[in-house]
Each structure stands twice: as structure tokens, then as C-alpha cells.
Design a protein around this motif. Structure first.
Motif, PDB file in Angstrom:
ATOM      1  N   GLU A  37      27.634 -24.262  26.820  1.00 12.48           N
ATOM      2  CA  GLU A  37      28.199 -23.262  25.914  1.00 12.48           C
ATOM      3  C   GLU A  37      28.150 -21.875  26.552  1.00 12.48           C
ATOM      4  N   LEU A  38      27.114 -21.632  27.342  1.00  9.03           N
ATOM      5  CA  LEU A  38      27.019 -20.359  28.049  1.00  9.03           C
ATOM      6  C   LEU A  38      28.162 -20.216  29.033  1.00  9.03           C
ATOM      7  N   LEU A  39      28.476 -21.294  29.759  1.00 14.69           N
ATOM      8  CA  LEU A  39      29.593 -21.259  30.701  1.00 14.69           C
ATOM      9  C   LEU A  39      30.899 -20.950  29.975  1.00 14.69           C
ATOM     10  N   GLY A  43      33.759 -17.263  30.129  1.00 18.14           N
ATOM     11  CA  GLY A  43      35.172 -17.273  30.477  1.00 18.14           C
ATOM     12  C   GLY A  43      35.373 -18.013  31.778  1.00 18.14           C
ATOM     13  N   PRO A  44      36.590 -18.481  32.046  1.00 16.06           N
ATOM     14  CA  PRO A  44      36.826 -19.333  33.218  1.00 16.06           C
ATOM     15  C   PRO A  44      36.562 -18.642  34.550  1.00 16.06           C
ATOM     16  N   TRP A  49      33.111 -18.482  39.272  1.00 15.33           N
ATOM     17  CA  TRP A  49      32.415 -17.718  40.317  1.00 15.33           C
ATOM     18  C   TRP A  49      30.921 -18.050  40.328  1.00 15.33           C
ATOM     19  N   ALA A  50      30.329 -18.156  39.140  1.00 11.76           N
ATOM     20  CA  ALA A  50      28.901 -18.454  39.049  1.00 11.76           C
ATOM     21  C   ALA A  50      28.561 -19.794  39.686  1.00 11.76           C
ATOM     22  N   LEU A  67      27.151 -11.290  35.501  1.00 14.59           N
ATOM     23  CA  LEU A  67      28.454 -11.886  35.791  1.00 14.59           C
ATOM     24  C   LEU A  67      29.617 -11.145  35.144  1.00 14.59           C
ATOM     25  N   LEU A  68      29.379 -10.519  34.008  1.00 14.22           N
ATOM     26  CA  LEU A  68      30.447  -9.830  33.300  1.00 14.22           C
ATOM     27  C   LEU A  68      30.389  -8.317  33.486  1.00 14.22           C
TER      28      LEU A  68
END
Length: 205
Positions: A37-39, A43-44, A49-50, A67-68
Motif C-alpha cells: 500500500e505504501l508503494l 505513485g508509479p 525509482w525506489a 522519495l517525494l
């Protein structure tokens, strides 16, 4: 993550001119795991990237605050922002009626900021080939970060004394056109590399 890497590697193999051969290997069956759910919430682009940026033996960093983040400490933001800056330069050049023209003469790019960026751009095909051969999309991701950082060094170095685009007191010259060509090539490499990773390359950030 394994399924995503396999999918990206197939694209890298095609980009490098190779052929993907179907073998009798282990079947990857994605199963629900904590963090899915975190992924989705990332967002895609950030999620890809992560999962793709770390080396295969490293655990991915799934911290949304990193990441954001739209700051320089976020490698994905630096790559996408560098691409957006190159597209802005091309738009502004079009408004000035200035076209990009690479300089064919040897030594036309003689400043370390130029030669460093040019060397990374020239190494892009080899990086794709190596990433495909070693099934390591992280090599491409790190290369894109290097290209972005080299672009910022190039752009910032000439911003005051001789910018990529001419200012009001300067007339367009061959130097401006050659540096514009280098910026345009940088944008193409960054967009192409992000596309191979399945990540968008917006022209505005």
C-alpha cells in the motif's frame, strides 16, 4: 521487485540491440507483502525509482519524505528537474530564434564542465548495454543521476559569465548554439533513460 527488474531488463536488452531469449528459469509470482500500500501511495514513478535505483543486494528506501521530496537531496527529483531545465532552455531558445548546433571541431568543448558532461553522454549507450548484461537497472539509474549532476555543473558554471542562452547584452554566437546542443542532448539522454526505467520525464516541474 524481481518482476519489475525482469520487465525493465527486457527493455534494456531491446534498447541495447539484443534479443530476449525465453529460458527455463524460476517463475516470479508476486505475493502480497507489507508495504504494498505504501508503494501505491508513492505513485508509479517514485515507486519504480525506489525499487530500481538500489543495487540488487540493497534494500529499497521507501520513505515518502525522501522519495517525494522536491529538493536536491532527492536523486529522482534532480534527474527529472535537470530534464525539465533542458526543455525550458530549448523553449526559450525557440522564442529567441536560436537553434542548437553541435560544434564539429575537435576541442570545441574545452571547459571541464563541458567535457565532463559530454563524456557521460557518450557513455550512455555503454551504460545501457552493461545494465542489460548484468540485469542491473540500478546502473542506469546511477548514470542518470551522474548526468543530471554534470548538467547542473555545466549550467551553473556558465550562468553568469557566458550562459547557455544569450542575455540582453550578448548576441547569439556559435558558443551559445553549441552549448544549447549539449543541453538538448542531455535532455534526450535523461528522458530516454527514465523511459527505459518506466518513469515519466515531465517537461515542467
Amino acid at each position: 521487485r524481481a518482476a519489475l527488474v525482469a520487465h525493465v531488463v527486457r527493455g534494456l536488452v531491446h534498447a541495447a540491440g539484443g534479443v530476449v531469449v525465453a529460458g527455463r528459469g524460476p517463475v516470479v509470482r508476486p505475493v502480497p507483502v507489507p508495504g504494498v500500500e505504501l508503494l501505491r501511495s508513492l505513485g508509479p514513478d517514485a515507486a519504480r525509482w525506489a525499487l530500481l535505483q538500489p543495487a540488487g543486494h540493497d534494500l529499497p528506501d521507501l520513505d515518502p519524505s525522501r522519495l517525494l521530496s522536491q529538493r536536491e537531496d532527492n536523486p529522482l527529483f534532480r534527474v527529472r528537474y535537470a530534464h525539465a531545465r533542458t526543455r525550458a532552455l530549448m523553449r526559450n531558445a525557440g522564442q529567441l530564434g536560436l537553434a542548437a548546433e553541435p560544434q564539429p571541431e575537435s576541442g570545441a568543448y574545452d571547459h571541464p564542465a563541458e567535457t565532463g558532461l559530454l563524456a557521460l553522454l557518450a557513455d550512455h549507450p555503454r551504460t545501457i548495454e552493461a545494465a542489460a548484461r548484468h540485469r542491473a537497472p540500478d546502473q542506469l539509474a546511477r548514470h542518470l543521476v551522474g548526468v543530471a549532476d554534470a548538467f547542473f555543473r555545466f549550467h551553473d558554471r556558465f550562468h553568469d559569465d557566458c550562459p547557455v542562452l544569450p542575455s540582453h547584452q550578448h548576441k547569439p554566437s556559435a558558443v551559445h548554439r553549441s552549448r544549447l546542443a549539449l543541453a538538448d542532448a542531455t535532455g534526450a539522454v535523461l528522458a530516454g533513460g527514465l523511459h527505459l526505467l518506466g518513469i515519466s520525464a515531465p517537461e515542467h516541474l
